[in-house]
Design an enzyme around this catalytic site. Structure first.
Site, PDB file in Angstrom:
ATOM      1  N   TYR A 177     -36.628  14.338 -32.382  1.00 41.08           N
ATOM      2  CA  TYR A 177     -36.679  13.926 -30.973  1.00 41.08           C
ATOM      3  C   TYR A 177     -37.118  12.471 -30.884  1.00 41.08           C
ATOM      4  CZ  TYR A 177     -36.518  18.774 -29.284  1.00 41.08           C
ATOM      5  OH  TYR A 177     -36.148  20.061 -28.993  1.00 41.08           O
ATOM      6  N   TYR A 188     -35.211  21.746 -36.874  1.00 39.22           N
ATOM      7  CA  TYR A 188     -36.418  20.970 -37.242  1.00 39.22           C
ATOM      8  C   TYR A 188     -37.583  21.893 -37.558  1.00 39.22           C
ATOM      9  CZ  TYR A 188     -37.669  21.524 -32.231  1.00 39.22           C
ATOM     10  OH  TYR A 188     -37.941  22.011 -30.976  1.00 39.22           O
ATOM     11  N   ARG A 222     -37.043  25.606 -36.254  1.00 39.79           N
ATOM     12  CA  ARG A 222     -36.328  25.970 -35.029  1.00 39.79           C
ATOM     13  C   ARG A 222     -34.819  25.910 -35.279  1.00 39.79           C
ATOM     14  NH1 ARG A 222     -37.453  25.887 -29.961  1.00 39.79           N
ATOM     15  NH2 ARG A 222     -36.206  27.756 -30.205  1.00 39.79           N
ATOM     16  N   HIS A 247     -30.865  23.708 -31.091  1.00 37.59           N
ATOM     17  CA  HIS A 247     -30.881  24.148 -29.689  1.00 37.59           C
ATOM     18  C   HIS A 247     -30.859  22.946 -28.760  1.00 37.59           C
ATOM     19  CE1 HIS A 247     -35.100  23.486 -30.793  1.00 37.59           C
ATOM     20  NE2 HIS A 247     -35.270  23.110 -29.527  1.00 37.59           N
ATOM     21  N   HIS A 307     -32.321  21.975 -24.888  1.00 36.75           N
ATOM     22  CA  HIS A 307     -33.142  22.389 -23.743  1.00 36.75           C
ATOM     23  C   HIS A 307     -32.392  22.079 -22.449  1.00 36.75           C
ATOM     24  CE1 HIS A 307     -36.941  22.869 -26.083  1.00 36.75           C
ATOM     25  NE2 HIS A 307     -36.339  21.998 -26.882  1.00 36.75           N
TER      26      HIS A 307
HETATM   27 FE   LIG Z   1     -36.837  21.796 -28.961  1.00 31.94          FE
END
Ligand SMILES: [Fe+2]
Length: 233
Positions: free
Chosen positions: A102, A141, A151, A154, A156
């Site tokens: 991110y 990640y 995870r 995905h 959000h």
């Molecule tokens: Fe996330």
């Protein structure tokens, strides 16, 4: 007048699900207190100060050069419990880059930032409730929730209706991802069919030849077939 039908037990994530460790601190420890609603709840602005720009729904064109990764189109409809379109809804998304990083100060995952990828987009549903984004397929990640925790890839999503109090937040996953079975965020939803509502569908008709794979993700805002939401304002 429409009648709001209640959801079905097990189809929405519980506030407390200890295998998803963050919920232990986030979940209310005391009984909830219902606050009285007022007219101001219906007048809080949704759209912020800036109008939606031409590239806000195309995360591959927000910087001088193209980002690294697998280009994808994500499209779907926002629907009510009776399958009617939710028109004029603000749909926002945020995600990692192709390497699973991110663009956020607290993300210290040792993957490279992409100077040509911000990871955020927004658009408004049309008269049929349709939305569409062009972006890069996000990466998995690590997240330290448990030993060797990763995870699944995905995206959000946040959906606003016509006032701030209508906000819904959820996550979209990709079909065939082996990490889905190991993900406490998704497994917190008890009902298997409800979990599947968060997995997008590969769509060859949406796929653009020699350009981008297409994934379809419809969002049902309430009712017995509602999309599981992690946050309801
Ligand atoms: Fe996330």
């Amino acid at each position: 007048m429409s009648i709001i039908r209640p959801g079905v037990a097990g189809t929405q994530p519980p506030l407390l699900y200890p295998p998803y460790k963050s919920t232990i601190l986030r979940a209310p420890a005391q009984p909830l207190v219902r606050l009285p609603e007022s007219m101001s709840d219906l007048n809080i602005p949704v759209y912020g100060y800036f109008p939606i720009g031409e590239t806000d729904n195309d995360l591959t064109r927000q910087y001088p050069e193209e980002p690294q990764g697998e280009r994808i189109v994500v499209a779907g409809r926002v629907l009510d419990e009776d399958g009617r379109p939710v028109r004029g809804a603000l749909v926002e998304l945020w995600q990692t880059n192709a390497g699973g990083r991110y663009r956020h100060a607290k993300d210290d995952h040792p993957a490279r930032l992409d100077p040509n990828f911000g990871g955020a987009g927004r658009t408004i549903t049309d008269t049929e409730g349709r939305y569409q984004f062009t972006t890069i397929k996000p990466g998995a990640y690590p997240w330290r929730n448990h030993d060797n925790a990763w995870r699944p890839a995905h995206i959000h999503f946040s959906i606003f209706g016509w006032c701030f109090r209508t906000r819904l937040v959820t996550q979209m996953y990709f079909p065939g991802d082996p990490l889905i079975a190991h993900d406490p965020v998704l497994q917190a939803i008890h009902d298997e069919r409800a979990r599947q509502r968060l997995v997008s569908r590969f769509d060859l008709a949406l796929t653009q030849p020699e350009w981008a794979l297409g994934y379809r993700f419809d969002i049902v805002v309430r009712g017995s077939a509602a999309t599981p939401f992690e946050e309801r304002v």
